[in-house]
Design a protein around this motif. Structure first.
Motif, PDB file in Angstrom:
ATOM      1  N   ALA A  84       0.845  -1.184   0.000  1.00  0.00           N
ATOM      2  CA  ALA A  84       0.000   0.000   0.000  1.00  0.00           C
ATOM      3  C   ALA A  84       0.879   1.231   0.000  1.00  0.00           C
ATOM      4  CB  ALA A  84      -0.895  -0.003   1.225  1.00  0.00           C
ATOM      5  N   GLU A 144      -1.399   5.402   3.114  1.00  0.00           N
ATOM      6  CA  GLU A 144      -2.421   4.424   3.475  1.00  0.00           C
ATOM      7  C   GLU A 144      -1.966   3.613   4.678  1.00  0.00           C
ATOM      8  OE1 GLU A 144      -4.394   1.375   0.759  1.00  0.00           O
ATOM      9  OE2 GLU A 144      -4.590   3.236  -0.386  1.00  0.00           O
ATOM     10  N   LEU A 177      -3.637   3.328   8.375  1.00  0.00           N
ATOM     11  CA  LEU A 177      -3.905   2.057   9.053  1.00  0.00           C
ATOM     12  C   LEU A 177      -3.248   2.015  10.421  1.00  0.00           C
ATOM     13  CD1 LEU A 177      -3.828  -0.978   6.616  1.00  0.00           C
ATOM     14  CD2 LEU A 177      -5.635  -0.261   8.165  1.00  0.00           C
ATOM     15  N   ASN A 200     -11.201  -2.810   6.179  1.00  0.00           N
ATOM     16  CA  ASN A 200     -11.360  -2.252   4.843  1.00  0.00           C
ATOM     17  C   ASN A 200     -10.105  -1.545   4.358  1.00  0.00           C
ATOM     18  OD1 ASN A 200     -14.029  -2.937   4.048  1.00  0.00           O
ATOM     19  ND2 ASN A 200     -14.773  -1.560   5.616  1.00  0.00           N
ATOM     20  N   GLY A 201      -9.015  -1.715   5.073  1.00  0.00           N
ATOM     21  CA  GLY A 201      -7.767  -1.098   4.660  1.00  0.00           C
ATOM     22  C   GLY A 201      -7.757   0.396   4.906  1.00  0.00           C
TER      23      GLY A 201
END
Length: 94
Positions: A4, A8, A12, A78-79
Motif C-alpha cells: 500500500a 495508506e 492504518l 477495509n484497509g
C-alpha cells in the motif's frame, strides 16, 4: 513488493493505534464498573445515587468505546477506507 502507499499505511497504523486506545478505555471502564459493583452500596441515599450515576456514566463510556472499537475494526478490515453506504446491487459480506 508494493503493498500500500505510505499514507495508506500511516492511516492504518493510526487506526490501529486508536483501536488499541479504545480497547484500553473499554477495559478500564469495565474494571471500574466491576470495582464499583463489588463495593457495598452506601447506606446514605445521596451517596448511593452518586454511585449509581457514576456507574451509569462508566457503562456509557464502556458502550461508547465498544462501538468505537467496532467502527475502527471495520475501517481497518477495509484497509483504512471509511465505509460508504453500500451501493444497491453490491453483495454483502456475511
Amino acid at each position: 513488493s508494493e503493498a500500500a502507499p505510505a499514507e495508506e499505511m500511516d492511516e492504518l497504523g493510526r487506526l490501529q493505534q486508536q483501536l488499541r486506545e479504545e480497547q484500553l478505555k473499554k477495559l478500564k471502564a469495565a474494571e471500574d464498573i466491576a470495582a464499583l459493583q463489588a463495593k457495598a452500596p452506601p447506606t446514605n441515599p445521596l451517596l448511593r445515587v452518586r454511585q449509581q450515576t457514576q456507574l451509569d456514566k462508566l457503562k456509557r463510556d464502556e458502550q461508547k468505546a465498544e462501538e468505537e472499537c467496532k467502527r475502527l475494526q471495520q475501517l481497518i478490515d477495509n484497509g483504512g477506507i471509511p465505509l460508504p453506504t453500500p451501493a444497491p446491487g453490491k453483495k454483502k459480506k456475511k
